[in-house]
Design a protein around this motif. Structure first.
Motif, PDB file in Angstrom:
ATOM      1  N   ASN A 104       0.849  -1.187   0.000  1.00 12.37           N
ATOM      2  CA  ASN A 104       0.000   0.000   0.000  1.00 12.37           C
ATOM      3  C   ASN A 104       0.884   1.236   0.000  1.00 12.37           C
ATOM      4  N   GLN A 105       0.592   2.177  -0.898  1.00 10.41           N
ATOM      5  CA  GLN A 105       1.435   3.349  -1.052  1.00 10.41           C
ATOM      6  C   GLN A 105       1.101   4.418  -0.006  1.00 10.41           C
ATOM      7  N   ASP A 130      -3.724   9.630  -2.923  1.00  6.22           N
ATOM      8  CA  ASP A 130      -3.597   8.298  -2.330  1.00  6.22           C
ATOM      9  C   ASP A 130      -3.876   7.276  -3.417  1.00  6.22           C
ATOM     10  N   GLU A 190      -4.430   4.192  -3.519  1.00  2.11           N
ATOM     11  CA  GLU A 190      -5.530   3.236  -3.294  1.00  2.11           C
ATOM     12  C   GLU A 190      -6.843   3.936  -2.952  1.00  2.11           C
ATOM     13  N   ASP A 202      -7.587   5.444  -0.267  1.00  2.00           N
ATOM     14  CA  ASP A 202      -7.976   5.213   1.118  1.00  2.00           C
ATOM     15  C   ASP A 202      -8.449   6.520   1.752  1.00  2.00           C
ATOM     16  N   GLN A 241      -2.847   2.950   7.296  1.00  2.00           N
ATOM     17  CA  GLN A 241      -2.515   1.608   6.840  1.00  2.00           C
ATOM     18  C   GLN A 241      -1.266   1.111   7.572  1.00  2.00           C
TER      19      GLN A 241
END
Length: 516
Positions: A21-22, A46, A48, A50, A113
């Motif tokens: 996850n970035q 972001d 993803e 998120d 995350q």
């Protein structure tokens, strides 16, 4: 065919589920102000998509801690916010407008995350280490290698600044030489007055290109920085290049004896020669007395036919927790690295071979520190010799060492899967004129006093504030009335680098001062 498709689908789902996850990104920050309102606009990216938490903090420019009251800030602040462009924050700083405010502001964006420590470790790149080594190798001695010494100082400073660190230089005199400890501070988001240090000395002896000693250590610092700069941390992290290690640890001694009392150093990780590796039998010798002090470790080395294929981590009585953190990180995330903990069970002064680098300066002032080393002259036959070149080093081994060190530092500093943006924002008080003034301090460098004079501005009702390299106010002088020349007594200041702020109702300027 169905079985092949099922296997491909399973592999695809596995790869997707295990993709890193970035960390979110903060981009296109713009600041403006009017009528005591500071306005910020920015984008949050972001990968993803998120949901994110966005926080804002502020403090005085140069302060260690951002502790001003920002509870009246409005805009895109809070939890579970959608990332995207066009975010904004407004802060009414009226409560501070009477002080001609220069603020340090910080925006933090956290997607909450978990950090993938294995992926972080894998970001350490042996080719990047080789690139740094190539740039640093060369005699870096103040008398015989001044050009390369200056080049490496500039490299360290440039890497710190381009990585967004608060970069300062601690200057002090050493004979006729002006020494420089180069400090880059990654500002923490919570316990910012507590810090973890990752350091290495960048000087060499007078006739050696110093690839292992200690271009390898400096390369480790810069590679740790390259990877860690993509994250945020609860505590601050200081990356330091120390000068004059080869002259009795003069650089780190000066730093350790001039600590900011408002800052607490919780751990020091000192890279000291991390590039020489040998799997040949009898390539590792054992210092006298180690068999008595470290019987288990020496027994393991002997059982391995005295191969120099490990990293040694030295800790005094106050530093064993850091040593244990390193061993755990190495075992879990770098299983190919053999590491021996040399936890000294007695006063470290009784084991002088483990006090030969900058960590000892911190031991002497009670700060927990470890030395991470390949063993110096007890393994490397080119120690302090002209043959200490890149060709004798193993960058795969170096990368393993830097992975374990970087993970250790990240865990000690409280890594967050978050992005941080900070900026020093100068807001000229409307009561002040933008008049520009230049002052002269003479003599400079000096020991007892300096004269202050200007041909451009009236020397009327001045406040002279003297600060050290950490921004801590050391002395303040009030000059009432008018005079053409002012003499300031500084006989009580210790040698070092200072800033002298000269302000009045019409101007505010800062000059540099060196006290010898």
């Amino acid at each position: 065919m169905r079985l092949l498709l099922l296997l491909l689908l399973t592999l695809s789902l596995f790869q997707f589920g295990n993709a890193q996850n970035q960390v979110p990104q903060i981009e296109n920050v713009q600041t403006s102000y009017s009528d005591n309102i500071l306005n910020l606009s920015f984008d949050v990216i972001d990968a993803e998509n998120d949901l994110v938490d966005i926080t804002f903090s502020a403090g005085d420019d140069g302060d260690l801690e951002l502790n001003l009251d920002v509870s009246n800030a409005t805009g895109d602040l809070g939890t579970n916010l959608t990332p995207g462009a066009g975010k904004s924050i407004s802060w009414d700083f009226s409560n501070y407008s009477g002080f001609a405010p220069d603020f340090r502001i910080m925006i933090t964006v956290d997607d909450n995350q978990p950090v993938d420590f294995q992926a972080l470790a894998n970001e350490i790149d042996s080719q990047e280490l080789l690139n740094f080594l190539t740039a640093i190798e060369g005699i870096r001695h103040r008398n015989t290698g001044a050009t390369q010494l200056s080049s490496v100082q500039n490299l360290i400073r440039s890497e710190f600044e381009s990585s967004g660190l608060e970069t300062t230089t601690q200057i002090f005199g050493f004979g006729g030489y002006t020494a420089e400890n180069i400090i880059g501070r990654m500002i923490g988001t919570a316990d910012m007055t507590n810090c973890v240090i990752i350091d290495a000395h960048y000087d060499s002896v007078f006739d050696s290109p110093g690839a292992d000693d200690n271009a390898s250590g400096v390369s480790g610092v810069l590679e740790s920085l390259r990877v860690l700069s993509g994250y945020s941390f609860d505590k601050s992290i200081k990356f330091i290049g120390f000068d004059l290690e080869e002259d009795g640890l003069a650089g780190s001694n000066h730093y350790a004896l001039n600590l900011n009392p408002s800052e607490t150093t919780v751990a020091v990780l000192n890279y000291e020669m991390i590039g020489y590796y040998s799997n040949q039998p009898n390539s590792q010798t054992i210092p006298p007395g180690f068999g008595t002090i470290f019987p288990a470790q020496v027994s393991q080395i002997n059982a391995n036919n005295n191969r120099g294929d490990f990293i040694a981590v030295s800790a005094d009585l106050n530093s064993t927790a850091i040593s244990a953190a390193f061993q755990n990180a190495a075992a879990y995330y770098v299983p190919g690295l053999t590491s021996y903990a040399l936890d000294i069970p007695v006063n470290s002064t009784l084991v002088p071979d483990l006090r030969r680098s900058d960590h000892a300066s911190f031991w002497d002032v009670g700060i927990p520190a470890i030395m991470i080393s390949d063993g110096a002259n007890f393994r490397n036959p080119f120690y302090h010799e002209p043959e200490d070149t890149i060709g004798s080093l193993d960058t795969t081994f170096m990368a393993q060492v830097v992975r374990a060190t970087t993970i250790t530092a990240a865990q000690l500093a409280g890594i967050r899967h978050a992005a941080t943006y900070w900026e020093d924002v100068g807001l000229m008080n409307s009561a002040r004129s933008p008049q520009k003034c230049q002052f002269q301090l003479s003599p400079n460098p000096t020991k007892e006093y300096f004269r202050l004079f200007s041909n451009e501005c009236a020397m009327t009702d001045l406040t002279i504030t003297i600060r050290d390299v950490n921004g801590r106010m050391i002395k303040e002088l009030q000059i009432n009335g008018s005079d053409q020349e002012i003499v300031a007594d500084i006989s009580d200041l210790i040698p070092g680098f200072y800033s002298v702020q000269i302000s009045s109702s019409n101007f505010d300027t800062t000059e540099k001062l060196i006290v010898q």
